[in-house]
Design an enzyme around this catalytic site. Structure first.
Site, short mmCIF file in Angstrom:
data_model
loop_
_atom_site.label_atom_id
_atom_site.label_comp_id
_atom_site.label_asym_id
_atom_site.label_seq_id
_atom_site.Cartn_x
_atom_site.Cartn_y
_atom_site.Cartn_z
CG HIS A 117 -20.08 -8.02 -28.94
ND1 HIS A 117 -20.39 -8.94 -28.36
CD2 HIS A 117 -19.54 -7.05 -28.08
CE1 HIS A 117 -20.26 -8.58 -26.96
NE2 HIS A 117 -19.99 -7.59 -26.75
CD GLU A 129 -17.85 -2.11 -23.42
OE1 GLU A 129 -18.24 -3.21 -23.00
OE2 GLU A 129 -18.93 -1.00 -23.61
CB THR A 226 -25.19 -3.87 -23.62
OG1 THR A 226 -25.29 -5.35 -23.60
CG2 THR A 226 -24.11 -3.54 -24.56
#
Ligand SMILES: *[C@@H]1O[C@H](CO)[C@@H](O)[C@H](O)[C@H]1NC(C)=O
Ligand SMILES: *[C@@H]1O[C@H](CO)[C@@H](O)[C@H](O)[C@H]1NC(C)=O
Ligand SMILES: [Zn+2]
Length: 304
Positions: A117, A129, A226
């Protein structure tokens, strides 16, 4: 006086907006439907307040060269497969048949690919990120692997080295990267959350730089980025970025969150290192010192 009003507004906004809900990225937060933005992810899962969290900013001069970090061994990365690409409400994700593996390069085991992803910015703006010396790239690819004897990620995450994520940065290039057409061409069909469509045949190898360009990388122990933020991830971040044109990068901002707003800036802010050491491969030290050498030569010669 104006300042006082502003403070009062902020204070009331804080109480009104600090309700609970599902986890979300900062760009999704609205007062009418409060959700748990990154600073509140520990409300969704206590692990998000842990001390070994990801992503991080990598300060290259503080990395430690590790002789064991030789080139990784990729198996079946050339294998072509068909899959489904899905908008899962916080990214676009592709399931990968469990046939491609990565090992060596100081990894504690052989890991097999499970899914990949992406995390991106707003219309090609900063969106990775991890950051390198404070630099945020436009996008970051995560190929998620688990130790080869596991059959599902949930089980692998109970092992503190159960998951290995390979992270790749993107950079803006002048020409389109045609190897990304199969993915980018499906984005229009999965704009809506939970939208999914079949992905034409691809291989993992076509999405990443050639193997000879993967010798420079960083390694550290961290977490999922996450919720649940589980601290079971061996991270490998490759220095050589993947080129995509500005138009290609912008396509990702046409995907939408569940409320129909553009899915942009779906990255978690960098987390504290808390004393962790980041290691670099032998290849990385070469590139770093070469850059320094060129920079100091340029300075000596009065070029900068
Ligand atoms: C794809 O979407 C359909 C509904 O359009 C749904 O029935 C199916 O379960 C979804 N598949 C995946 C893998 O999410
Ligand atoms: C591989 O690395 C070389 C040298 O840094 C670079 O010129 C080339 O563009 C890279 N190839 C890819 C596909 O990233
Ligand atoms: Zn990710």
């Amino acid at each position: 006086m104006q300042q006082l009003v502003l403070v009062a507004l902020l204070a009331s906004g804080w109480t009104v907006c600090s309700g609970s809900g599902d986890w979300c990225y900062q760009t999704q937060f609205i007062c009418e439907h409060p959700c748990n933005a990154p600073e509140k992810w520990n409300h969704a899962n206590q692990d998000c307040a842990g001390t070994n969290q990801s992503p991080i900013n990598i300060v290259t001069r503080k990395t430690l060269k590790d002789e064991r970090l030789i080139p990784l061994q990729f198996k079946n990365y050339q294998q072509i497969f068909r899959s489904i690409i899905k908008n899962n409400g916080h990214s676009v994700q592709v399931g990968v048949p469990h046939i491609s593996t990565v090992s060596g390069g100081g990894l504690p085991a052989t890991y097999k690919a499970v899914q990949f992803h992406l995390h991106w910015g707003d219309n090609g703006g900063p969106g990775s990120e991890h950051t390198i010396d404070g630099e945020q790239y436009p996008m970051e690819l995560h190929i998620v692997h688990m130790k080869s004897h596991y059959t599902d990620l949930t089980t692998a995450l109970r092992d503190k080295e159960g998951v290995a994520v390979l992270g790749f940065f993107y950079e803006k290039s002048n020409s389109a990267n045609r190897k990304y057409d199969p993915i980018i061409n499906t984005l229009q069909r999965i704009k809506a959350t939970n939208g999914n469509t079949s992905l034409p045949s691809i291989s993992l190898a076509q999405l990443i730089p050639p193997e000879q360009n993967l010798t420079s990388y960083y390694r550290y122990k961290g977490s999922l980025t996450t919720p649940g933020c589980t601290e079971s991830v061996v991270w490998t971040l490759f220095e050589n970025p993947i080129p995509l044109s500005a138009e290609q990068l912008k396509e990702f901002s046409t995907v939408q969150y569940h409320d129909g707003k553009p899915m942009i800036k779906n990255f978690r802010p960098v987390q504290s290192l808390n004393g962790r050491q980041v290691f670099r491969s032998a290849g990385a030290v070469f590139l770093v010192s070469l850059t320094l050498l060129v920079a100091s030569l340029a300075m000596t010669m009065g070029l900068s």
